[in-house]
Motif scaffolding. Sequence first.
Motif, PDB file in Angstrom:
ATOM      1  N   ILE A  22      19.398 -22.243 -28.208  1.00 18.14           N
ATOM      2  CA  ILE A  22      18.208 -22.190 -29.060  1.00 18.14           C
ATOM      3  C   ILE A  22      17.597 -20.796 -29.097  1.00 18.14           C
ATOM      4  O   ILE A  22      17.074 -20.353 -30.118  1.00 18.14           O
ATOM      5  N   ILE A  23      17.708 -20.079 -27.983  1.00 24.95           N
ATOM      6  CA  ILE A  23      16.917 -18.870 -27.779  1.00 24.95           C
ATOM      7  C   ILE A  23      17.205 -17.751 -28.781  1.00 24.95           C
ATOM      8  O   ILE A  23      16.380 -16.872 -29.008  1.00 24.95           O
ATOM      9  N   SER A  24      18.381 -17.763 -29.395  1.00 27.93           N
ATOM     10  CA  SER A  24      18.732 -16.702 -30.353  1.00 27.93           C
ATOM     11  C   SER A  24      18.335 -17.060 -31.784  1.00 27.93           C
ATOM     12  O   SER A  24      18.535 -16.274 -32.706  1.00 27.93           O
ATOM     13  N   GLU A  25      17.786 -18.246 -31.965  1.00 24.65           N
ATOM     14  CA  GLU A  25      17.420 -18.694 -33.307  1.00 24.65           C
ATOM     15  C   GLU A  25      16.007 -18.240 -33.685  1.00 24.65           C
ATOM     16  O   GLU A  25      15.281 -17.670 -32.881  1.00 24.65           O
ATOM     17  N   GLU A  26      15.615 -18.507 -34.912  1.00 25.05           N
ATOM     18  CA  GLU A  26      14.249 -18.243 -35.368  1.00 25.05           C
ATOM     19  C   GLU A  26      13.349 -19.418 -34.966  1.00 25.05           C
ATOM     20  O   GLU A  26      13.801 -20.547 -34.836  1.00 25.05           O
ATOM     21  N   GLU A  62       7.809 -14.604 -26.669  1.00 31.75           N
ATOM     22  CA  GLU A  62       9.187 -14.837 -27.100  1.00 31.75           C
ATOM     23  C   GLU A  62      10.152 -13.872 -26.415  1.00 31.75           C
ATOM     24  O   GLU A  62      11.260 -14.252 -26.041  1.00 31.75           O
ATOM     25  N   SER A  63       9.719 -12.623 -26.215  1.00 29.14           N
ATOM     26  CA  SER A  63      10.588 -11.657 -25.525  1.00 29.14           C
ATOM     27  C   SER A  63      10.788 -12.054 -24.066  1.00 29.14           C
ATOM     28  O   SER A  63      11.874 -11.864 -23.499  1.00 29.14           O
ATOM     29  N   ILE A  64       9.762 -12.647 -23.441  1.00 26.19           N
ATOM     30  CA  ILE A  64       9.880 -13.124 -22.059  1.00 26.19           C
ATOM     31  C   ILE A  64      10.839 -14.306 -21.991  1.00 26.19           C
ATOM     32  O   ILE A  64      11.705 -14.389 -21.102  1.00 26.19           O
TER      33      ILE A  64
END
Length: 482
Positions: free
Chosen positions: A93-97, A140-142
Amino acid sequence: MVKINQILLESSEKLKGHIEYEIFQHNIMGAIFFKYLSEKIEKENNKKLFKFNINYKEAFEEENIDFYGKTIKKESLENLGYFIKPDYLYQNIISEEGILKKLDDAIKHIEFQKESLNDIFYNVNFENIHINDEIKNIFESILKNINNLEFKNKTYDELNYLMEFFLKKSYTPNEISILLSKLVTIEKNTIENVYDATCGSCSTLMILKEEVNVNNYFGQEINRNNFNLARMNLIMHGINPNNFEIYNEDSTTTRRDLPPIDVVISHPPFLKKWEADEELLKDERFNTYKKLPPKSKADYAFIETMIYPLNDEGIMAVIMSQGVLFRSNAEKDIRKTFLKEKNYIDAIIGLPEKTFNKNIPTCIIILKKNRNKNDGILFIDASNEYDNSSHLNKLRKEDIYKIVETYKNKEEIEKYSHFADINEIKKNDFNLNIKRYVNTYEEKEKINIQETIKEINDIEIKIKEIKLEQKELLKKIDINLS
């Protein structure tokens, strides 16, 4: 490889002052836990599927799901205690928008075999962090950085740091947990059931794994946040949910029908107030002692709660304020019952000052049920041997070794330990103050007054002689100059 402490320090620094601490704690811990579950289930199942030349994601594709997917789900629930479909894995999920909403949605699709774990993410809400675009981007970066964590052979140090970071001052120092675990596992290889009535994050119980094999963990914890940390901590230490039961409740007022407990290990809060309702005298845990501990101090309530389910061959080690050893009134009466009628107390170990953030004298009390009525008590004063290089005093490896060996061998060491028989304890009116039994007083070297006066006189004569020599020397210098 990113470390847990890096994540915690970075996230707390960037989000400090922007969100409430509890929201920060719930969501950062929730993300780390979700990442752990996702990585674990994918790795474990990829190992199984390797021989079929297929991976976890492919096992749930339409053409494979009936043959592979359903079996993998069943085995994951049985062996890991939970199941996450590949589409809902953290790393997928983490690479999605729009990851905040998608992560919140994914959490709802995690299936646990044990129903009591369905609320484990109850206080996690990633979209809650969306205060403004700046904070959203930081968060989101964390979360993306958390995806770089690796949990292979995760060291206890990192997970301990994680629990200590969130528990702050209520966290039991690691070296004290190590000491407790070594004391209760002497000559043991396996423990069937362990119990802690004030388990916090269960970090103290987890140290037992380093000493022996433990089959089942039981705990009670009144604080909802700590209760959640405990369950996450157990799972992240590789404990199958089917092998633990943690309850969110006050252990002194709620009695659980536990199985026979082999080991109790605990650090209850010092000098905590409790309900002490007279109705509790009907409770089997308390009615033996005829009186309830005072409302202002629940120390003996915790001791009575934990000794109750201990089996006849079991052992209990609990950290207490030293006041329980000598305070009067109801506590004295309870103490006398412990000593005269039950004689459960096997050893008392005094700890160094400033071992805990609350700087009060503390001790470890070791209790057993299989003692004879006339068995004595070993007193150890370990308060003077420690490392004082940090803000809290710490037991060193050699200090822990000495305590454990002294207890194991019931050894008497001058100014360190003493084995007191029951008659000596009766003579002291059942006062268990360690200083009454272990004399650590160091006698100062006696000063010989006459010798000291003579030395002073000799020094004064020497000073006079030097002054005369100095005067003569100055005269000679004057003559030479003129």
